[in-house]
Every structure is written in C-alpha cells, then in structure tokens.
Scaffold this motif. Structure first.
Motif, PDB file in Angstrom:
ATOM      1  N   TYR A   1      -5.157   7.621   4.634  1.00  0.00           N
ATOM      2  CA  TYR A   1      -5.045   6.174   4.801  1.00  0.00           C
ATOM      3  C   TYR A   1      -5.439   5.401   3.541  1.00  0.00           C
ATOM      4  N   TYR A   2      -6.375   5.929   2.766  1.00  0.00           N
ATOM      5  CA  TYR A   2      -6.894   5.166   1.641  1.00  0.00           C
ATOM      6  C   TYR A   2      -5.942   5.062   0.455  1.00  0.00           C
ATOM      7  N   PHE A   3      -4.867   5.850   0.445  1.00  0.00           N
ATOM      8  CA  PHE A   3      -3.877   5.629  -0.611  1.00  0.00           C
ATOM      9  C   PHE A   3      -2.443   5.787  -0.151  1.00  0.00           C
ATOM     10  N   LYS A   4      -2.222   5.928   1.140  1.00  0.00           N
ATOM     11  CA  LYS A   4      -0.876   6.092   1.676  1.00  0.00           C
ATOM     12  C   LYS A   4       0.043   4.945   1.262  1.00  0.00           C
ATOM     13  N   ASP A   5      -0.454   3.732   1.298  1.00  0.00           N
ATOM     14  CA  ASP A   5       0.364   2.562   0.968  1.00  0.00           C
ATOM     15  C   ASP A   5       0.636   2.423  -0.535  1.00  0.00           C
ATOM     16  N   LEU A   6      -0.013   3.215  -1.357  1.00  0.00           N
ATOM     17  CA  LEU A   6       0.179   3.134  -2.805  1.00  0.00           C
ATOM     18  C   LEU A   6       1.314   4.026  -3.300  1.00  0.00           C
TER      19      LEU A   6
ATOM     20  N   GLU B   1      -8.398   1.580  -6.656  1.00  0.00           N
ATOM     21  CA  GLU B   1      -8.031   0.963  -7.932  1.00  0.00           C
ATOM     22  C   GLU B   1      -7.702   2.031  -8.979  1.00  0.00           C
ATOM     23  N   HIS B   2      -8.454   3.112  -8.971  1.00  0.00           N
ATOM     24  CA  HIS B   2      -8.178   4.196  -9.917  1.00  0.00           C
ATOM     25  C   HIS B   2      -6.872   4.919  -9.566  1.00  0.00           C
ATOM     26  N   ILE B   3      -6.614   5.120  -8.290  1.00  0.00           N
ATOM     27  CA  ILE B   3      -5.346   5.754  -7.893  1.00  0.00           C
ATOM     28  C   ILE B   3      -4.175   4.862  -8.311  1.00  0.00           C
ATOM     29  N   LYS B   4      -4.306   3.550  -8.106  1.00  0.00           N
ATOM     30  CA  LYS B   4      -3.265   2.616  -8.567  1.00  0.00           C
ATOM     31  C   LYS B   4      -3.057   2.754 -10.071  1.00  0.00           C
ATOM     32  N   ALA B   5      -4.145   2.864 -10.811  1.00  0.00           N
ATOM     33  CA  ALA B   5      -4.052   3.003 -12.267  1.00  0.00           C
ATOM     34  C   ALA B   5      -3.365   4.313 -12.648  1.00  0.00           C
ATOM     35  N   HIS B   6      -3.686   5.402 -11.957  1.00  0.00           N
ATOM     36  CA  HIS B   6      -3.020   6.686 -12.231  1.00  0.00           C
ATOM     37  C   HIS B   6      -1.519   6.578 -11.967  1.00  0.00           C
TER      38      HIS B   6
END
Length: 156
Positions: A121-126, A55-60
């Motif tokens: 994997y935890y943010f590849k799709d973002l 969620e924080h990576i999405k926000a960044h």
C-alpha cells in the motif's frame, strides 16, 4: 535512528540529485555498466517514516525515468530497474547493467522473481502498471520488489 532535521532542504537537495545524477553518466559508444547503481536514501532515513520512504521511492522512480530517456539512444543492449528492499530503505537503488569486460553476466538473471504481484500500500500508487512491470523476489535473507520498464531494456 536519529530524527531527520531540515526536511525541506533535504528533499530539495534530493530532487536536485535526481535531476542531475543521470547527467554524470557517460552513455558514449565505448561505455558499459557492470551493475552500476545509486542509492538515493543511502543513510536509510525512510526506515523511520513511511512518508519519508514514499518520497525516496518517488525520487528513485523519477531518476529511473530520466535514465530511461538517456538510455533510449544508447547503442548497446541494457537492463535497468529499480529495486525496493522489503526491510531497508537504504538498500533501495536504481540499476543499469550492460555487457561489460568484467564478467560475462549479461543479461542478468534474478531467480525467484514472481511478476504481476500486488504492491504494498505504501507505494502501490507510485507505480504505473501501464508503464512498469513489478515483481517480488526472495533470496536467502534478501527480499524486495523489482520495478522494470515495460518498453525499454532487457527483462529478467
């Protein structure tokens, strides 16, 4: 680390911060940025949960996109990027850098960045590979990912 309580309110406030943070910055004719950055997860809540980290990576990424929209009309050369730290979510940040009177360090060079890497994997799709370049750096104890627009700003 203590459990994060009030997640709905916390993430609602995080989205408000993302929506307004770029409005606080002055992109006028005389403006400059000397490695300006902001940490949206300053307290490192993302270290306790992959869901919270995402969620924080999405926000960044959302803040980065908003800043890029504002920077499109900025009259000076700039660099901007998102940095995702390998070990500490509290160190994740969005950066802006321009020529500035403090130091002659523009464009900034980051040594040891390997571009076109496989993202975790935890943010590849973002991260949209059509929109962003992604690189991995390692320098001493620091390690992490650099996400940079393909279309706007100076590259490393």
């Amino acid at each position: 680390m203590k459990k994060l309580r009030g997640k709905k309110r916390y993430f609602r406030n995080l989205q408000k911060e993302v929506a307004t943070e770029h409005l606080r910055l002055d992109f006028g004719k005389d403006s400059w940025f000397d490695l300006w950055h902001t940490h949206l997860d300053f307290h490192g809540h993302g270290n306790s949960s992959m869901k919270i980290r995402r969620e924080h990576i999405k926000a960044h990424i959302g803040l980065y996109r908003s800043l890029l929209e504002r920077l499109e009309s900025f009259e000076k050369p700039f660099q901007s990027w998102v940095e995702i730290d390998d070990h500490d979510a509290g160190s994740d940040a969005v950066y802006i850098h321009t020529p500035n009177p403090n130091e002659d360090n523009f464009p900034l060079k980051i040594a040891n960045v390997k571009w076109a890497v496989d993202l975790p994997y935890y943010f590849k799709d973002l991260i949209d590979p059509k929109e962003f370049d992604a690189g991995y750096y390692r320098s001493g104890l620091e390690r992490g990912y650099i996400i940079q627009s393909k279309m706007f700003g100076h590259k490393f």
